[in-house]
Design an enzyme around this catalytic site. Structure first.
Site, short mmCIF file in Angstrom:
data_model
loop_
_atom_site.label_atom_id
_atom_site.label_comp_id
_atom_site.label_asym_id
_atom_site.label_seq_id
_atom_site.Cartn_x
_atom_site.Cartn_y
_atom_site.Cartn_z
N LYS A 112 -8.01 -2.39 2.93
CA LYS A 112 -7.91 -1.74 1.62
C LYS A 112 -8.78 -2.51 0.64
O LYS A 112 -8.59 -3.72 0.44
CB LYS A 112 -6.46 -1.74 1.14
CG LYS A 112 -6.25 -1.07 -0.20
CD LYS A 112 -4.77 -1.03 -0.56
CE LYS A 112 -4.56 -0.37 -1.91
NZ LYS A 112 -3.12 -0.31 -2.27
N ASP A 126 6.76 2.54 -5.23
CA ASP A 126 5.83 3.67 -5.11
C ASP A 126 6.04 4.39 -3.77
O ASP A 126 5.10 4.66 -3.04
CB ASP A 126 4.38 3.20 -5.24
CG ASP A 126 3.41 4.36 -5.49
OD1 ASP A 126 3.87 5.42 -5.96
OD2 ASP A 126 2.22 4.22 -5.18
N GLY A 156 -4.99 5.12 -5.61
CA GLY A 156 -5.15 4.85 -7.03
C GLY A 156 -5.83 3.54 -7.31
O GLY A 156 -6.52 3.38 -8.33
N MET A 157 -5.65 2.55 -6.43
CA MET A 157 -6.21 1.23 -6.67
C MET A 157 -7.45 0.95 -5.84
O MET A 157 -8.21 0.04 -6.15
CB MET A 157 -5.17 0.15 -6.38
CG MET A 157 -4.01 0.13 -7.36
SD MET A 157 -2.81 -1.15 -6.96
CE MET A 157 -3.84 -2.62 -7.08
N GLY A 158 -7.67 1.71 -4.78
CA GLY A 158 -8.83 1.43 -3.95
C GLY A 158 -8.97 2.39 -2.80
O GLY A 158 -8.27 3.40 -2.70
N ILE A 187 -10.53 6.08 5.59
CA ILE A 187 -9.30 6.78 5.94
C ILE A 187 -8.74 7.53 4.74
O ILE A 187 -8.35 8.70 4.85
CB ILE A 187 -8.25 5.78 6.47
CG1 ILE A 187 -8.78 5.08 7.73
CG2 ILE A 187 -6.94 6.47 6.76
CD1 ILE A 187 -7.86 3.98 8.24
N ALA A 188 -8.70 6.88 3.59
CA ALA A 188 -8.09 7.51 2.42
C ALA A 188 -8.58 6.82 1.16
O ALA A 188 -9.12 5.71 1.19
CB ALA A 188 -6.56 7.45 2.50
N VAL A 221 -9.15 2.92 1.49
CA VAL A 221 -8.66 2.37 2.75
C VAL A 221 -9.63 2.79 3.85
O VAL A 221 -9.93 3.97 4.02
CB VAL A 221 -7.24 2.87 3.07
CG1 VAL A 221 -6.74 2.27 4.39
CG2 VAL A 221 -6.27 2.52 1.94
#
Length: 474
Positions: free
Chosen positions: A42, A136, A23-25, A19-20, A27
């Site tokens: 995620k 965030d 910054g951390m992983g 899906i996307a 999805v």
């Protein structure tokens, strides 16, 4: 192990499509093969698995996000680690992110933005009440369903307010374009931090651009700390602009008092723009009505109570009562006819006191915040207030030295907030003080020739500064 379609995590979550990337992983859309439903998973990037700090933050995300139960926050179902990966299983929200919507449409209407602010702020308030700050808030973390509902995702860098920070000293978490000034300076995030970020989101959705840009992350962060956001444009309703700019105040205590307060203000303004009258806005109750269901007896299962036979007795009593009433009326009429010639019958004019219904005060109001006048030149602040239909009482206040650049700058104001048009707002501004030296001893020729008494040396006279020729006084 790099995520790929068909891989299974936790012996139940089979990856379908990505899906996307954040910054951390990454999805992914996945299918839960145990309870047969689609979920979002995620997956932490492999390069972070060796960093205990990032891995701990990922675990904290699962615990904290799962604590908040609100329709405006995506649910967290599961967390796991294994095969060199850590993953978080969340609710799969149908719709698109606000970031993609802005990318497609460039600008949203004021009503649409107010609806997003209202829903997002109300969901954030639920998290804040539980001690959780998102830290965030950005368009990519706000999912919009086809029906217009907002779902907040990714509490990955959130933390409980009383917990020791997981970031290293001097390390700034969050997306810098939506970073609050206190975050950029390394201070602890508070609920007001999320309000600032939501204000940046609203600004971007209304104008199609972010208020602060630059060549590097550091330049943008410094702009968040020092620069005033650019004007939006005359085609955007001034009331909407005022609400958004109130969220972008540099000091947290000058922003809306809470996310719930912001949500209520956005809702009231949205209803006004949609043409709802003030009375209807006030009478709209968001609290669900609790109705008590009354159970009636079922004639098929419960026998009706047998009533005694009393109708003949009631009929007889009615006949006797009617006869007695007729006799009494005849006697009264007879007495009145005999006394009519002797006793004058007074006449009475009924006195009716009309019920005084107070007229509804429909005087329009405007919202004026401290940030609208504090720190501004007294002339600029006066013009700002007068343009909104207010009466200005500018009071010369504390004196400053001639060289002090704050001369004519407003430092205090009374009567702000939601103010009725025509009301008086009092502002206080710094004035100039002038020290006039005088001789301390009488010397020949130093006495005044006009007969006045000489003043002692270093006598201070406060005088207002000359009118500015342009620009602000701060």
């Amino acid at each position: 192990m790099k995520p790929e379609a068909g891989q299974v995590y936790g012996n139940r979550y089979r990856l379908v499509d990505r899906i996307a990337i954040g910054g951390m992983g990454e999805v992914w859309r996945a299918h839960d093969e145990v309870i047969l439903r689609d979920v979002a998973i995620k997956i932490l990037k492999p390069e972070f698995m060796g960093d205990p700090g990032f891995l701990e933050r990922f675990r904290v995300e699962a615990k904290h996000a799962a604590r908040v139960d609100h329709e405006g926050i995506a649910d967290v179902y599961d967390y796991g680690e294994g095969s060199g990966s850590a993953y978080l299983v969340m609710e799969l929200v149908s719709g698109d992110s606000l970031a993609r919507i802005i990318e497609k449409r460039i600008r949203l209407t004021g009503v649409e933005v107010l609806s997003i602010m209202e829903q997002t702020a109300r969901a954030l308030h639920a998290a804040h009440e539980d001690g959780l700050v998102h830290r965030d808030v950005k368009p990519g973390n706000l999912l919009i369903t086809p029906s217009g509902k907002v779902k907040i995702t990714d509490f990955g860098i959130a933390r409980v307010a009383d917990q020791v920070a997981l970031t290293a000293t001097g390390q700034v978490m969050g997306t810098v374009q939506y970073l609050a000034p206190e975050q950029a300076t390394g201070k602890q995030a508070t609920p007001s931090t999320d309000i600032y970020s939501l204000g940046i989101v609203a600004y971007e959705a209304l104008t199609g651009r972010r208020p602060f840009t630059g060549e590097s992350q550091m330049v943008i962060a410094m702009a968040q700390i020092n620069d005033k956001p650019p004007a939006m444009g005359q085609d955007i309703d001034q009331r909407v602009q005022d609400l958004v700019f109130s969220c972008l105040a540099k000091k947290p205590n000058q922003r809306p008092g809470s996310a719930l307060d912001l949500s209520n203000r956005a809702r009231a303004l949205r209803l006004q723009l949609e043409g709802v009258s003030p009375t209807e806005i006030f009478n709209q109750d968001q609290t669900p009505t609790v109705r008590t269901r009354v159970t009636e007896p079922d004639p098929k299962t419960e026998p009706l109570e047998t009533l005694p036979i009393i109708w003949p007795w009631l009929a007889l009593i009615g006949v006797l009562f009617a006869a007695a009433a007729g006799v009494m009326i005849a006697i009264v009429l007879s007495l009145m006819s005999e006394q009519q010639s002797e006793v004058p019958v007074p006449t009475f004019e009924p006195t009716v006191s009309p019920t005084k219904i107070p007229a509804e005060d429909l005087t329009p109001t405007v919202v004026v915040l401290l940030t609208d006048v504090i720190g501004k030149n007294v002339a600029d602040a006066s013009i700002f207030l007068k343009e909104r239909g207010l009466v200005v009482d500018a009071v010369p206040g504390e004196p400053l030295n001639l060289e002090d650049p704050r001369i004519l700058t407003v430092y205090k104001a009374d009567g702000l907030g939601q103010v009725k048009v025509g009301a008086t707002v009092k502002i206080y501004y710094y004035i100039q003080q002038i020290t006039l030296p005088y001789p301390t001893e009488s010397t020949p020729g130093s006495e005044p020739t006009d007969g006045s008494i000489p003043l002692p040396s270093s006598t201070v006279f406060p005088f207002p500064s000359p009118s500015p020729t342009g620009g602000s006084g701060n």
